[in-house]
Every structure is written in C-alpha cells, then in structure tokens.
Design an enzyme around this catalytic site. Structure first.
Site, short mmCIF file in Angstrom:
data_model
loop_
_atom_site.label_atom_id
_atom_site.label_comp_id
_atom_site.label_asym_id
_atom_site.label_seq_id
_atom_site.Cartn_x
_atom_site.Cartn_y
_atom_site.Cartn_z
N GLY A 238 0.81 -1.21 0.00
CA GLY A 238 0.00 0.00 0.00
C GLY A 238 0.85 1.26 0.00
O GLY A 238 1.90 1.34 -0.66
N SER A 239 0.42 2.27 0.76
CA SER A 239 1.06 3.59 0.72
C SER A 239 2.49 3.60 1.25
O SER A 239 3.21 4.58 1.03
CB SER A 239 0.22 4.59 1.51
OG SER A 239 -1.02 4.81 0.87
N THR A 240 2.91 2.53 1.96
CA THR A 240 4.30 2.52 2.43
C THR A 240 5.29 2.40 1.28
O THR A 240 6.49 2.62 1.47
CB THR A 240 4.54 1.35 3.42
OG1 THR A 240 4.22 0.10 2.79
CG2 THR A 240 3.70 1.52 4.67
N ILE A 241 4.80 2.10 0.06
CA ILE A 241 5.70 2.02 -1.09
C ILE A 241 5.84 3.38 -1.79
O ILE A 241 6.74 3.56 -2.63
CB ILE A 241 5.19 0.96 -2.10
CG1 ILE A 241 6.37 0.33 -2.88
CG2 ILE A 241 4.18 1.55 -3.07
CD1 ILE A 241 7.27 -0.50 -2.04
N LYS A 242 4.99 4.33 -1.46
CA LYS A 242 5.02 5.63 -2.15
C LYS A 242 6.38 6.34 -2.04
O LYS A 242 6.79 7.01 -2.99
CB LYS A 242 3.90 6.52 -1.64
CG LYS A 242 2.52 6.09 -2.10
CD LYS A 242 1.43 6.92 -1.46
CE LYS A 242 0.03 6.41 -1.85
NZ LYS A 242 -1.04 7.10 -1.11
#
Length: 569
Positions: free
Chosen positions: A291-295
């Site tokens: 999820g957003s931890t890859i942004k």
C-alpha cells in the site's frame, strides 16, 4: 577265610582311594586349566558380559543475543531405556513399579512386550535426574539410564520465532535452530563402561571417541529490544482485536536484525501446547501488498530520474483520476501538491501521476534495486521472496497501482530492508541475524542526495500535517510512512478488512534504526495505519532509542501528537 576278607577290604579301600585321587587330580587339572591355560578366555567372557560401549552425548551450542544473554541452552537430563529380553525374563520384578508416579509396571509391560527381538527401547525421555533415580532405585532387571540433553529457551514465546526450537533429539526444527543446525549441533562420542548384574553403570573405563560439542552462536538480536517489540505488538493486536501482527527492528548501518516479533506466538518449552500456525514467522514468511508505504520509493524513482524535484507541483484535482477505465481516488481533494506533500497527504493521485511520467519498466526495475522480489539473504527457513511482477508491456493502470503499493507483495522484513536503504544514504546492506563486529560496505542503489531528500520529506509525514502524527516520539525526530491496505479475499479486495502498516526510521537527522509494524485485520473501531500501527511504532522506537542511549534532540521530550486522529492512509 579271614585272610581272604582282609585282602578284599584292603582292595576296596585302595580302589576308593584311587578313585578319589583321580577326582582330585581332575579337579587340580581343571583348576590349572581355568586359572592358567584359559585365563585370558575367561577374562574375555567376563568382559563381554559386563563391558558395554555407550554413546557420549554432545552438548549443543548455546544461542545468545548480542549482549551475551542466553536464548537457547542445553541442560542434562536422564532418559530411561530397557532391554526387552532382560525385562521379560523377570516379570515378577515388575511389581516393584506398581502405581509408580514416574513410570509404572503397566507402561513397562506395554513398552517391552512384542519387542523381544530388540535390544534397546526407550521408556521415558528427558526426565529430571531425580525422577529417573526414583525408577532406577527399584533395580528392575533390564531397565537402564542414559544421559542426554534437553533444549531450554529462557525468553519463551518472546523470541521463539527467531530462535526456533529443536525436536526431542536436539535437531533444529524451526528458526535459527534449523538455519544454523550444522553449526550448533555437536558430534556424539563413545565410551566404554562396566555394568553390574542389574545393568547399572558402576565404572567408566575409557573414552573411545570424545564428544565434539556444538559451536555457540551470537545473534544480532538485542533481547531488550525483542521484549519491547513483542510487548507493544501484542498490545496493539489485542487493543484492535486483530488477527495477527509483526514487527521488525533493523540497524540500517550494519544490516543487523535487532528484533523480529510476531503474534500469535508459541512457547518452545511447551511442545504439547503448540499450534502449527503459531510457529510461523510471519515477518519473514507472510506476504502482503504494501500500500502507501511504497510511495516513498515511487517518489525516489522520480527524483533519481530527474523527472521532478521536491518542490515540483503535482495537480491532484479533483481528488480522483481515471486510468484505463478505473478510477483512483484520494481521501479527499488535495488540489495542487508539491512532491513532498504527495507523501505528507499520502495522495494516490499524486503517486499515479508520478508513475505515468516514467518509462513503463523504470519503476519496477527501480523497486528491484531495493531488494523487492528477492529474499533478504538471511537464509531463514521458509522466508518468502515476495512478488515483484515483470512484464514485457505494462498497462497504465498496472503502473498506477504499482506506484501506491498494489500489484506487488513483500514481507515485513523486506519492507524494513527497503526503508533501511533510504536511512543509510542509498546503500543496500545485506541483512544478518548474526552479530557483526563491523558494518559491510554495501551497494549504492540510490543517490545519497536523493536518499537524504526522501528522509526530509518523510519527516513531514510524522507531523501535525501528516498522516502519522501518532508515530511521533517524545524528544526525537522521526521519519516514516503509514499504509492502510485492503485485504484480498476469495471475492477480491474486501471493503471492510484491512492491513494497518507503519514503516519509519529515527533519529531523522541521522537515521540509523528502522522499524516496521504490521497489524493484520484490525476489527476494532480504528483500522488506519496512522491510528493502529503508528502508535505501536512510536512506543517501540522510543524504547529502541532510549535503550541504545541515543541522545534526544529535544531533552524536554514534548510530543505534539495529542489525541487527534491520523489521516486515512
């Protein structure tokens, strides 16, 4: 007449004397034969009946944490065994064990009957020596004792997923015990002993082959931090009624794993109560979409390829974007955002626009440089490699979903390693579970200036304006990113089931320690990563910094988190 009788009597007497003289001579001859001529033969027969060659148990190596505290030790125990033929020859002696609290006659009968063709049968394994003595003192023929070792784990369930356990024969079955079994295990020896008529060892004669003890192992794990991570993870899982959770703490400079905790856990000292699912080291084996931890990696790719700067403006209006027939939405309309604010607000639209500016293969290749799609090199049993798709052609929607963490999968350990690259100025350091005396050189996979820019941007996420204000640590600057991921079910992505994530590092001005917290399927009132995982991260990281005596930047230790809720992702 009398003369004839006297001669007859004298003849009989001489005959008897001759007979007994012959008997005496025969006895003397036999004695000479036994004690002189056959002495060596008889001695050999005696040795065969009383001498035995027995195994000499080898001590398995001790597993210790980085401070030298024991995590796995072997203690001597006594195992009872029997020669079924000897036991069955004296069934009347079994009564001595009637209703015995340690090992009674019924158990003995069950163990030896039908096994007359065998010379060795275990009766009871790994008894405390005093309990074994209570059986041996009854002198039941055919029952003997053997010294072995039993593994004991002082930290119990707190470190079980890292340390693992052995089976009853002290062979590694899980965790470090399995991964380093060849180093830890010893090689048993042999010794010659004398046994009495009851089969008890009365004398050790000689060591024929000495036992070779196993090698001790010093892990990178810090038991103080391991306890802390496990405690706070357990608290988060229980508070939010979650199915499970994992937490990993890394030293980004050395690549050492300082803690790796999971819940549910198990106690390796209590084998009978273990559930197979609880033995799984979820931090290393279970895959999830980040999820957003890859942004941050998406933004780093755009910076590395000179497509944007931290101050470049991205238009996210009207809060959603149509890509390949699919609509990608933000939590709300953030309008025009600088690149750094794409992370602060965790904008899916902003990440999508950055991804679509790149060549279709550039983003997945860039993710691969951080070790995604590869195991971490720990050689940990059952570790997953994760999934980083590779396609000859990428559709726009596939690029878009990849940019905000869908369409690929990883473990908590892999996510922590990726953040360690950002923390260590773009260097990728091999991870290890063994204590290192010096940091390895590592591989430069990201420009140091870009890595430093990313840390600066991630500091804004852990602020009043960001989604992770509850990850703030009193007295210290923290950088990190939240994630709230829809779980995949048999019917696709579930609308009401989530994985809550937080990945971060501290102290942000010179980051060294990386912590990732995952809480799977929280069923309470809150489910966002900023509300579920971030507070657990803050408590763990605060303990790490204080335990390792990292001086606070703000000695007053004020915390601006308050009771406000974090953002949606």
């Amino acid at each position: 007449m009398k003369g004839v009788q006297g001669r007859t009597h004298t003849g009989r007497l001489r005959l008897m004397l001759g007979f007994w003289l012959l008997v005496l001579l025969a006895l003397v001859a036999r004695a000479v034969d036994l004690h002189v001529l056959q002495q060596e033969f008889l001695a050999e027969q005696g040795r065969e009946r009383n001498l035995r060659v027995e195994p000499l148990a080898a001590h398995r190596g001790v597993i210790r944490d980085r401070q030298g505290k024991p995590l796995a030790v072997s203690t001597p125990v006594t195992s009872l065994w029997a020669d079924p033929r000897a036991v069955l020859e004296a069934p009347e002696q079994w009564a001595r064990l009637r209703n015995h609290p340690v090992f009674d006659r019924d158990e003995l009968a069950s163990a030896v009957r039908g096994r007359e063709d065998r010379e060795f049968v275990y009766l009871e394994r790994h008894l405390p020596p005093d309990e074994a003595d209570k059986v041996l003192e009854h002198n039941v023929p055919g029952i003997h004792a053997l010294t072995e070792y039993r593994r004991y784990y002082p930290a119990g369930e707190v470190a079980s997923h890292v340390v693992g356990m052995t089976n009853i024969d002290e062979q590694g079955q899980e965790g470090v015990e399995l991964a380093f079994n060849d180093i830890l295990k010893g090689e048993p020896g042999r010794k010659k002993v004398v046994r009495d008529l009851h089969g008890r060892v009365i004398r050790d004669l000689e060591v024929m082959e000495p036992a070779d003890p196993g090698t001790d192992l010093n892990l990178s794990i810090d038991l103080r931090i391991q306890y802390l991570a496990y405690r706070e993870l357990l608290s988060a899982v229980q508070e939010h009624q979650a199915a499970s959770g994992s937490a990993v703490v890394l030293d980004a400079t050395t690549g050492e794993v300082l803690a790796m905790a999971n819940h549910p856990s198990y106690n390796p000292n209590q084998r009978a109560r273990q559930k197979p699912a609880a033995r799984r080291n979820r931090a290393a084996t279970d895959l999830f979409e980040p999820g957003s931890t890859i942004k941050p990696l998406t933004v780093a790719a755009a910076l590395q390829n000179n497509l944007v700067t931290p101050r470049t403006t991205i238009d996210t209006s009207p809060g959603h974007i149509r890509v390949g027939g699919k609509t990608i939405r933000d939590h709300r309309n953030y309008g025009r955002l600088e690149v750094s604010d794409v992370l602060t607000k965790s904008s899916n639209v902003g990440a999508t626009r950055l991804a679509l500016r790149m060549d279709e293969h550039r983003l997945p290749r860039f993710f691969g440089r951080f070790g995604l799609g590869e195991d971490t090199g720990l050689d940990f049993p059952g570790e997953s490699q994760g999934v980083l798709p590779w396609r000859t052609q990428w559709r726009d929607i596939e690029q878009a979903t990849l940019s905000y963490g869908y369409g690929l999968s990883m473990t908590v350990l892999q996510l922590a390693r990726a953040y360690a690259v950002l923390a260590h100025e773009g260097k990728r350091i091999p991870l290890t579970l063994r204590k290192r005396e010096a940091a390895p050189e590592g591989q430069q996979v990201l420009d140091p200036d870009v890595a430093n820019q990313m840390v600066t941007m991630l500091r804004s996420v852990v602020s009043r304006e960001g989604t992770a204000r509850r990850a703030m640590v009193a007295g210290y600057e923290v950088a990190g990113k939240t994630g709230t991921v829809h779980k995949v079910t048999d019917n696709g992505y579930a609308d009401d089931r989530y994985i809550a994530l937080f990945a971060g590092m501290a102290p942000a001005e010179d980051p060294r320690y990386v912590t990732v917290v995952l809480v799977d399927d929280p069923r309470g009132e809150d489910y966002f990563g900023g509300l579920v995982a971030a507070p657990a991260f803050a408590r763990i990281m605060e303990g790490v910094l204080r335990t390792l005596e990292v001086a606070p930047r703000d000695p007053a230790g004020t915390w601006a988190g308050g009771d406000e809720k974090g953002g949606a992702t």
